[in-house]
Design an enzyme around this catalytic site. Structure first.
Site, PDB file in Angstrom:
ATOM      1  N   LYS A  89       3.989   9.470  -0.177  1.00 16.08           N
ATOM      2  CA  LYS A  89       4.192   7.768  -0.463  1.00 16.08           C
ATOM      3  C   LYS A  89       3.488   7.369  -1.532  1.00 16.08           C
ATOM      4  O   LYS A  89       3.952   6.535  -2.375  1.00 16.08           O
ATOM      5  CB  LYS A  89       3.832   7.293   0.773  1.00 16.08           C
ATOM      6  N   ASN A  90       1.997   7.707  -1.752  1.00 16.67           N
ATOM      7  CA  ASN A  90       1.256   7.165  -2.751  1.00 16.67           C
ATOM      8  C   ASN A  90       1.856   7.831  -4.197  1.00 16.67           C
ATOM      9  O   ASN A  90       1.090   7.089  -5.151  1.00 16.67           O
ATOM     10  CB  ASN A  90      -0.028   7.351  -2.495  1.00 16.67           C
ATOM     11  N   CYS A 125      -6.190  -7.896   3.473  1.00 21.79           N
ATOM     12  CA  CYS A 125      -5.374  -6.940   4.272  1.00 21.79           C
ATOM     13  C   CYS A 125      -6.305  -6.407   5.360  1.00 21.79           C
ATOM     14  O   CYS A 125      -7.531  -6.479   5.085  1.00 21.79           O
ATOM     15  CB  CYS A 125      -4.787  -5.832   3.553  1.00 21.79           C
ATOM     16  N   ARG A 163      -9.875  -6.159  -0.808  1.00 23.56           N
ATOM     17  CA  ARG A 163      -8.858  -5.271  -1.847  1.00 23.56           C
ATOM     18  C   ARG A 163      -8.389  -6.199  -2.969  1.00 23.56           C
ATOM     19  O   ARG A 163      -7.306  -6.397  -3.023  1.00 23.56           O
ATOM     20  CB  ARG A 163      -7.866  -4.749  -1.014  1.00 23.56           C
ATOM     21  N   VAL A 202      -7.520  -7.494  -6.811  1.00 17.25           N
ATOM     22  CA  VAL A 202      -6.681  -7.030  -7.935  1.00 17.25           C
ATOM     23  C   VAL A 202      -7.507  -7.365  -9.389  1.00 17.25           C
ATOM     24  O   VAL A 202      -6.867  -7.234 -10.362  1.00 17.25           O
ATOM     25  CB  VAL A 202      -5.367  -7.118  -8.106  1.00 17.25           C
ATOM     26  N   LEU A 221      -9.375  -5.766 -11.210  1.00 14.26           N
ATOM     27  CA  LEU A 221      -9.484  -4.597 -12.263  1.00 14.26           C
ATOM     28  C   LEU A 221      -8.290  -4.661 -13.109  1.00 14.26           C
ATOM     29  O   LEU A 221      -7.908  -4.276 -14.371  1.00 14.26           O
ATOM     30  CB  LEU A 221      -9.698  -3.198 -11.936  1.00 14.26           C
ATOM     31  N   ASP A 256      -8.110   7.933   2.994  1.00 11.87           N
ATOM     32  CA  ASP A 256      -6.828   7.843   3.838  1.00 11.87           C
ATOM     33  C   ASP A 256      -6.711   8.804   4.976  1.00 11.87           C
ATOM     34  O   ASP A 256      -5.884   9.209   6.018  1.00 11.87           O
ATOM     35  CB  ASP A 256      -5.472   8.075   2.995  1.00 11.87           C
ATOM     36  N   ARG A 315       5.340   3.068   8.215  1.00 11.02           N
ATOM     37  CA  ARG A 315       5.146   2.817   6.739  1.00 11.02           C
ATOM     38  C   ARG A 315       4.719   3.912   5.882  1.00 11.02           C
ATOM     39  O   ARG A 315       5.189   4.170   4.692  1.00 11.02           O
ATOM     40  CB  ARG A 315       3.669   1.908   6.566  1.00 11.02           C
TER      41      ARG A 315
END
Ligand code: UD1
Length: 450
Positions: free
Chosen positions: A46-47, A144, A149, A151, A153, A334, A426
């Site tokens: 997925k990633n 989340c 988390r 963004v 960067l 993960d 997901r």
């Protein structure tokens, strides 16, 4: 998010009717204590698939991705890409599954809140849109379940490449009317998503870009290989510094997505929890990296086979170990929740330390309700192994935590009911089918128990 939600407006790209008919109210019922034996086909990662799909925005020709997993997150990004103007088509299943994306005409450069909030990886369209179209308006993903988390960067990196960026009403407004210009970007800490976003953007920037302190995950290497097949000039993917020489345009390509090392690690842990012997096909042992080493330390046997790897474990054969999550090549965050489920039935004590996300222990109270003995001390969890877990109704608030509870259910005495399983959809394709095929007593049931 459920497959149902996102299908309402735009129609399905990926799911068949049976999957689309599921709702977030479905549950998974597990009766624990069955040994596992057989084989499980590991899907495409997925990633890796998500950034690869975003890379389709960089060319007007077709990008074909083989071994694409049929997952809700893939569906979400497919829908976002379609509203940018990308023609998305998915055919076949499993290792034969081909996802074709063609961004011949990008008629809309806005990524709206409703889609971005469902999945943070939607922010991966930012770099490619600015690089190809000179502008983008992308909703900030917001908080989340596993932490804030941000963004920053991604934004700072694009500014270094010459984009003008403003934050307006929860949106990132980026402009680079004369195109992006290569630069040196030094990341203050490692970010997978920021490395991917800037790697894609830099491919179409003028001149040379150096990404220093880049993420080194296998999914980054996979993205770079696909970009090179599309005509990009990239050196050093998988290393600390990535060097990119910008080109005027990229072309179409065909690419096979790497196997999902997190799915494989999760099923390996299933064998550790339930006992038995299972072949995980379609993945090479090397890709498992340090996760395989730590699982061996905990008592699993893991060996390469002609078609993948074989994982075996005697029931009760797990020993406590200490694990710390770190950016690759460290132990993946993960797999942290799943590892904690395993260590909760180990002989002896273990310590699990989470260094990537500040709020990734939501599975702990649920595991404790199943009889685990876990104490939290800041970013560390002290786990004292117990001889057995007991089934209970549980629920989790993120994807990997949900999987941790499924795994605990496989080892528990009696019945475990996992609620809110849309998280599992997901990231795990045909989860209950794959485990049931190896002898687990697991089924998906409707909210009414049918
Ligand atoms: C990706 C993975 C996710 C995995 C994570 C870490 C995908 C689609 N998702 O997420 O499954 O858990 O890597 O391996 O590939 N951060 C900032 N500012 C930024 C970006 C990140 O502060 O601009 C922080 C995050 O809050 C987090 C850390 O950096 O604490 C690492 O996050 P990052 O590597 O960016 O994770 P993702 O790319 O979102």
């Amino acid at each position: 998010m459920t497959p149902h939600d996102i299908l309402d407006d735009l129609g399905s790209v990926i799911f068949d009717e049976a999957v689309a008919a599921r709702t977030g109210m479905d549950r998974i019922r597990i009766r624990g204590g069955r040994r596992l034996s057989g084989a499980i086909q590991i899907g495409g990662a997925k990633n890796a698939a998500l950034p690869l799909m975003a890379a389709s925005l960089l060319t007007d020709e077709a990008l074909v991705l083989f071994r694409a997993p049929r997952l809700a997150d893939i569906e979400t990004l497919a829908i976002l890409l379609r509203q940018h103007g990308v023609v998305v088509d998915m055919n076949g299943t499993g290792k034969e599954c081909a996802l074709t994306l063609r961004a011949a005409d990008i008629h809309n450069t806005e990524a709206p809140y409703d889609l971005v909030r469902k999945m943070r990886a939607s922010a991966l369209v930012l770099g490619p849109l600015v690089a190809r179209c000179g502008r983008a308006r992308v909703s900030l993903p917001g908080g989340c379940a596993i932490g804030t988390r941000p963004v920053d960067l991604h934004i700072n990196g694009l500014r270094s490449l010459g984009a003008e960026i403003e934050l307006d009403n929860g949106y990132i407004e980026a402009r680079a009317p004369k195109g992006l210009v290569g630069a040196e970007i030094v990341f203050p800490f490692v970010s997978v998503g920021a490395t991917e976003n800037l790697l894609m953007a830099a491919c179409l920037a003028r001149g040379e870009t150096r990404l220093v302190n880049a993420a080194r995950e296998p999914e980054i290497v996979d993205l770079a290989q696909c970009l090179v097949a599309m005509g990009a000039k990239i050196d050093g993917a998988g290393e600390h510094t990535i060097l990119i020489q910008g080109v005027d345009r990229l072309h179409g390509a065909k690419h096979r997505i790497i196997a999902d090392r997190i799915e494989a690690g999760s099923f390996a842990i299933a064998v550790g929890m339930a006992g038995g012997s299972v072949e995980l096909t379609g993945i090479e042992l090397d890709l498992m990296g340090v996760a395989a080493d730590r699982l061996r330390d905990a008592g699993l046997t893991i060996e390469p086979t002609a078609g993948g790897i074989r994982v075996a474990c005697e029931p009760g054969g797990i020993t406590g170990i200490d694990v710390m999550t770190e950016p690759y090549p460290g132990f993946p965050t993960d797999l942290q929740a799943q590892m904690m489920a395993l260590l909760s039935v180990a002989q002896g004590a273990s310590m699990v330390t989470e260094t990537i996300f500040e709020n990734r222990f939501m599975h702990v109270p649920e595991l404790c309700r199943m009889g685990a003995n876990i104490n939290l001390h800041g970013a560390s969890a002290m786990i004292r192994g117990v001889p057995r877990l007991t089934g209970a109704p549980v629920m989790a608030t993120d994807l990997r935590a949900s999987m941790g509870l499924v795994l605990a259910g496989l080892a528990a005495e009696g019945e475990t009911l996992i609620n809110r399983i849309y998280h599992l959809d997901r990231g795990y394709e045909r989860l209950e089918e794959k485990l049931a095929g190896c002898g687990a007593d697991i089924e998906r049931i409707g909210a009414d128990g049918t």
